[in-house]
Write a protein that holds these residues in place. Structure first.
Motif, PDB file in Angstrom:
ATOM      1  N   UNK A  52     -16.434  88.053  23.463  1.00  0.00           N
ATOM      2  CA  UNK A  52     -15.218  88.590  22.834  1.00  0.00           C
ATOM      3  C   UNK A  52     -14.246  87.433  22.581  1.00  0.00           C
ATOM      4  N   UNK A  53     -13.936  86.526  23.052  1.00  0.00           N
ATOM      5  CA  UNK A  53     -12.926  85.424  22.936  1.00  0.00           C
ATOM      6  C   UNK A  53     -13.350  84.106  22.372  1.00  0.00           C
ATOM      7  N   UNK A  54     -14.596  83.885  22.405  1.00  0.00           N
ATOM      8  CA  UNK A  54     -14.859  82.398  21.768  1.00  0.00           C
ATOM      9  C   UNK A  54     -15.295  82.562  20.260  1.00  0.00           C
ATOM     10  N   UNK A  55     -14.678  81.427  19.415  1.00  0.00           N
ATOM     11  CA  UNK A  55     -14.888  81.648  18.065  1.00  0.00           C
ATOM     12  C   UNK A  55     -16.393  80.842  17.660  1.00  0.00           C
ATOM     13  N   UNK A  56     -17.182  81.395  16.961  1.00  0.00           N
ATOM     14  CA  UNK A  56     -18.270  80.642  16.474  1.00  0.00           C
ATOM     15  C   UNK A  56     -17.752  79.841  15.725  1.00  0.00           C
ATOM     16  N   UNK A  57     -18.740  78.545  16.033  1.00  0.00           N
ATOM     17  CA  UNK A  57     -18.402  77.324  15.158  1.00  0.00           C
ATOM     18  C   UNK A  57     -17.412  76.325  15.952  1.00  0.00           C
ATOM     19  N   UNK A  97     -14.967  93.019  24.369  1.00  0.00           N
ATOM     20  CA  UNK A  97     -13.779  93.526  24.883  1.00  0.00           C
ATOM     21  C   UNK A  97     -12.742  94.328  24.236  1.00  0.00           C
ATOM     22  N   UNK A  98     -12.849  93.877  22.852  1.00  0.00           N
ATOM     23  CA  UNK A  98     -11.835  94.438  21.851  1.00  0.00           C
ATOM     24  C   UNK A  98     -12.342  95.880  21.689  1.00  0.00           C
ATOM     25  N   UNK A  99     -13.733  96.391  22.001  1.00  0.00           N
ATOM     26  CA  UNK A  99     -13.998  97.717  21.745  1.00  0.00           C
ATOM     27  C   UNK A  99     -13.414  98.411  23.202  1.00  0.00           C
ATOM     28  N   UNK A 100     -13.439  97.592  24.170  1.00  0.00           N
ATOM     29  CA  UNK A 100     -12.999  98.392  25.441  1.00  0.00           C
ATOM     30  C   UNK A 100     -11.574  98.594  25.818  1.00  0.00           C
ATOM     31  N   UNK A 101     -10.685  97.602  25.169  1.00  0.00           N
ATOM     32  CA  UNK A 101      -9.450  97.435  25.524  1.00  0.00           C
ATOM     33  C   UNK A 101      -8.752  98.747  25.260  1.00  0.00           C
ATOM     34  N   UNK A 102      -9.033  99.514  23.924  1.00  0.00           N
ATOM     35  CA  UNK A 102      -8.322 100.878  23.840  1.00  0.00           C
ATOM     36  C   UNK A 102      -8.577 101.961  24.647  1.00  0.00           C
ATOM     37  N   UNK A 103      -9.858 101.586  25.249  1.00  0.00           N
ATOM     38  CA  UNK A 103     -10.060 102.917  26.226  1.00  0.00           C
ATOM     39  C   UNK A 103      -9.275 102.343  27.562  1.00  0.00           C
ATOM     40  N   UNK A 104      -9.125 101.166  28.005  1.00  0.00           N
ATOM     41  CA  UNK A 104      -8.469 100.902  28.984  1.00  0.00           C
ATOM     42  C   UNK A 104      -6.846 101.438  28.837  1.00  0.00           C
TER      43      UNK A 104
END
Ligand SMILES: *Cc1c(COP(=O)(O)O)cnc(C)c1O
Length: 387
Positions: free
Chosen positions: A92-97, A244-251
């Motif tokens: 969720x947090x790490x940027x590819x590259x 987690x970007x998909x889970x946060x609105x649920x929380x």
């Protein structure tokens, strides 16, 4: 909370207790839940859209924030395990590259490195010698040279019983503009944790360790900085179900008393977790950390009397949850573990990648008492004295 008929006789006694059947499990989890936790889990699950369920879920989010010393953090409680939570934080947090730096003090640090590599991130690793503490100067230099996006570190490494100074590591990470992501799975519930003060960006826990709750949930606390990154991220996370970007609105909805769906919440586990977290807040997080510290000191004093040496000896970095020990002479880990099991105490073999076979581990997390420590020491004395 809970059905009075199921918890009759226990309701007036708020100190956390452990269920007491069979041999004494002095292991690194699953910890023995309090009988009140087990009783709540046996209740029929409520409909997920029921106000009472949503309120209980919101209560869990709130309790988790309080126990982690982060009343304003973004808490996520999702089906899974600690390992799944570690992976979800990475994807969720790490940027590819971008490069990330994993600080590995043993087995679990190596696992988090493997997770990053498996998910396609460019992960460097700094490894810690057994018994040593992190060199903050080296950390700062490594981050400056590598321009890493994040530092990933284990608060308490279960293969050695080493505790990292997260406040200091987070400060170095911040000074190098790196996120600080922490595996707190073997720490939360046993150690002092102050995420807001430490300015940690993500902290992962698992219910079955020092929280003494049922396994099966992935617990994560995120800072505002991490929340903003999730909202503004310009790349697609390399996972759907663990994003987690998909889970946060649920929380957020549950926190505000509204039902929202991404994946089915684990109803019975939420009921057990709610009760376990209530018991922790009833004990007090400071008092609970102090109890774990007392238990560790009692255990280490007894081990010294038996001539058994922990891998980590400095008070400053000794975990209050787990003690990994060098084997006494003429014992293998397997023979010691089975002799102790016959004496009624369950301990575990070592897992450190290099030193595992020369070590064994004692877990003293959750609802462990002084009597449990004494029983463990008595059994050890009996077993190695008889050898
Ligand atoms: C137990 C443990 C894990 C794994 O947790 P699971 O819930 O079994 O996936 C990760 N890190 C540490 C430090 C642990 O002690």
């Amino acid at each position: 909370m809970g059905r009075p008929d199921l918890i009759a006789g226990l309701a007036s006694d708020t100190a956390p207790q452990a269920s007491q059947d069979g041999p004494l499990p002095m292991i690194v989890g699953p910890a023995r839940p309090d009988p009140r936790v087990l009783a709540r889990m046996a209740e029929p699950a409520r409909p997920l859209t029921d106000d009472a369920f949503i309120a209980e879920f919101a209560g869990c989010l709130r309790s988790l924030r309080l126990i982690a010393g982060a009343p304003q953090a973004l808490a996520c409680i999702v089906p899974g395990t600690g390992t799944i939570a570690l992976e979800s934080v990475a994807v969720s947090l790490l940027a590819p590259g971008r490069r990330v730096l994993v600080l590995s003090a043993g087995w679990w640090g190596d696992v988090w490195h493997d997770i990053c590599v498996s998910c396609g991130f460019r992960a460097d690793r700094l490894s810690l010698d057994i018994g040593a503490d992190w060199d903050l100067g080296l950390l700062a230099d490594t981050l400056a040279a590598g321009r890493h996006q994040a530092v990933l570190v284990t608060h308490v490494e279960s293969s050695t019983g080493c505790r990292a100074d997260i406040a200091a590591i987070a400060q170095v990470a911040r000074s190098q503009e790196a996120l600080c992501l922490v595996d707190g799975i073997a720490a939360l519930g046993a150690e002092r944790v102050a995420l807001e003060q430490w300015e940690v960006d993500a902290y992962v826990a698992s219910p079955q360790k020092a929280l003494a709750a049922p396994a099966g949930l992935a617990l994560t606390l995120l800072s505002d900085r991490a929340g903003e990154l999730l909202a503004k991220r310009s790349w697609r996370a390399p996972s759907f179900s663990q994003d987690l970007a998909r889970w946060l609105p649920v929380m957020q909805a549950m926190r505000e008393g509204r039902f929202s769906y991404f994946q089915t919440p684990a109803g019975n586990l939420i009921a057990g977790l709610a009760t376990a977290l209530d018991l922790i807040l009833g004990e007090g997080t400071g008092a609970r950390a102090e109890r774990h510290r007392r238990l560790r000191r009692r255990l280490h004093a007894g081990l010294a009397g038996l001539g058994i040496k922990p891998l980590v000896t400095s008070e400053l970095i000794s975990s209050n949850a787990i003690t990994a020990c060098w084997l006494p002479p003429n014992w293998t880990a397997a023979s010691l573990v089975s002799a102790l099991a016959e004496a009624g105490v369950l301990v575990q073999t070592g897992t450190h990648p290099a030193a595992g076979t020369a070590t064994f581990r004692i877990g003293h997390l959750g609802n462990v008492s002084e009597a449990d420590i004494d029983r463990t020491l008595d059994a050890l004395g009996l077993v190695i004295g008889a050898a």
